[in-house]
Design a protein around this motif. Sequence first.
Motif, PDB file in Angstrom:
ATOM      1  N   THR A  70      15.028   4.380   1.869  1.00  0.00           N
ATOM      2  CA  THR A  70      14.673   5.076   0.461  1.00  0.00           C
ATOM      3  C   THR A  70      14.405   3.991  -0.683  1.00  0.00           C
ATOM      4  O   THR A  70      13.593   3.802  -1.375  1.00  0.00           O
ATOM      5  CB  THR A  70      15.771   5.940  -0.146  1.00  0.00           C
ATOM      6  N   LEU A  71      15.224   2.819  -0.629  1.00  0.00           N
ATOM      7  CA  LEU A  71      15.241   1.781  -1.568  1.00  0.00           C
ATOM      8  C   LEU A  71      14.234   0.659  -1.395  1.00  0.00           C
ATOM      9  O   LEU A  71      13.604   0.488  -2.188  1.00  0.00           O
ATOM     10  CB  LEU A  71      16.685   1.055  -1.699  1.00  0.00           C
ATOM     11  N   ARG A  72      13.863   0.543   0.103  1.00  0.00           N
ATOM     12  CA  ARG A  72      12.935  -0.294   0.241  1.00  0.00           C
ATOM     13  C   ARG A  72      11.639   0.459  -0.170  1.00  0.00           C
ATOM     14  O   ARG A  72      10.452  -0.139  -0.605  1.00  0.00           O
ATOM     15  CB  ARG A  72      12.803  -0.275   1.805  1.00  0.00           C
ATOM     16  N   LYS A  73      11.252   1.871   0.007  1.00  0.00           N
ATOM     17  CA  LYS A  73      10.266   2.431  -0.354  1.00  0.00           C
ATOM     18  C   LYS A  73      10.090   2.824  -1.887  1.00  0.00           C
ATOM     19  O   LYS A  73       9.016   3.508  -2.359  1.00  0.00           O
ATOM     20  CB  LYS A  73      10.119   3.888   0.546  1.00  0.00           C
ATOM     21  N   PHE A  74      10.866   2.674  -2.887  1.00  0.00           N
ATOM     22  CA  PHE A  74      11.141   2.816  -4.069  1.00  0.00           C
ATOM     23  C   PHE A  74       9.733   2.478  -4.752  1.00  0.00           C
ATOM     24  O   PHE A  74       9.625   1.051  -4.660  1.00  0.00           O
ATOM     25  CB  PHE A  74      12.315   2.246  -4.553  1.00  0.00           C
ATOM     26  N   THR A  80       6.402  -1.882  -4.910  1.00  0.00           N
ATOM     27  CA  THR A  80       7.615  -1.756  -4.154  1.00  0.00           C
ATOM     28  C   THR A  80       8.566  -2.982  -4.275  1.00  0.00           C
ATOM     29  O   THR A  80       8.631  -3.612  -3.361  1.00  0.00           O
ATOM     30  CB  THR A  80       7.355  -1.363  -2.744  1.00  0.00           C
ATOM     31  N   PRO A  81       9.318  -3.066  -5.246  1.00  0.00           N
ATOM     32  CA  PRO A  81      10.195  -4.302  -5.695  1.00  0.00           C
ATOM     33  C   PRO A  81      11.299  -4.593  -4.760  1.00  0.00           C
ATOM     34  O   PRO A  81      11.931  -5.574  -4.748  1.00  0.00           O
ATOM     35  CB  PRO A  81      10.431  -4.109  -6.925  1.00  0.00           C
ATOM     36  N   PHE A  82      11.464  -3.533  -4.088  1.00  0.00           N
ATOM     37  CA  PHE A  82      12.856  -3.497  -3.230  1.00  0.00           C
ATOM     38  C   PHE A  82      12.246  -3.597  -1.557  1.00  0.00           C
ATOM     39  O   PHE A  82      13.248  -3.298  -0.617  1.00  0.00           O
ATOM     40  CB  PHE A  82      13.883  -2.775  -3.441  1.00  0.00           C
ATOM     41  N   ALA A  83      11.277  -3.986  -1.232  1.00  0.00           N
ATOM     42  CA  ALA A  83      10.777  -3.990  -0.105  1.00  0.00           C
ATOM     43  C   ALA A  83      11.503  -4.620   0.877  1.00  0.00           C
ATOM     44  O   ALA A  83      11.504  -4.471   1.996  1.00  0.00           O
ATOM     45  CB  ALA A  83       9.286  -4.387   0.165  1.00  0.00           C
ATOM     46  N   GLN A  84      12.059  -5.747   0.340  1.00  0.00           N
ATOM     47  CA  GLN A  84      12.896  -6.766   1.240  1.00  0.00           C
ATOM     48  C   GLN A  84      14.486  -6.358   0.841  1.00  0.00           C
ATOM     49  O   GLN A  84      15.286  -7.198   1.348  1.00  0.00           O
ATOM     50  CB  GLN A  84      12.637  -8.341   0.725  1.00  0.00           C
ATOM     51  N   ALA A  85      14.780  -5.286   0.588  1.00  0.00           N
ATOM     52  CA  ALA A  85      16.103  -5.041   0.207  1.00  0.00           C
ATOM     53  C   ALA A  85      16.929  -5.211   1.719  1.00  0.00           C
ATOM     54  O   ALA A  85      16.374  -4.710   2.574  1.00  0.00           O
ATOM     55  CB  ALA A  85      16.414  -3.554  -0.463  1.00  0.00           C
TER      56      ALA A  85
END
Length: 92
Positions: A70-74, A80-85
């Motif tokens: 979910t965070l990666r797709k935020f 999508t700033p958290f694609a590398q989460a």
Amino acid sequence: VWLAEWKYGAPSERVKADDAVRQLKASLDKAGLKGAQSMQVRRGTETRLGLYIDQTKDVASAESRARLDTLRKFKFGTQTPFAQAAFVEMPK
């Protein structure tokens, strides 16, 4: 979960990093993803400002994996700033 990091050395970098963290935290809260925290971390001799969310003991659980996905797709605007989460051990 590690979300992102920004350089935090020079005063101009600090202003940019603080502003980015403030905007992203507000956007996460608005989307119902509460609990994001920022913290200064050292990478070698460089000081950086990191944005983290959630602390989990079982990174292999289906719930933890779903939250990470979910965070990666935020979306923040069109990005999508958290694609590398990723799951990381919190620095001490």
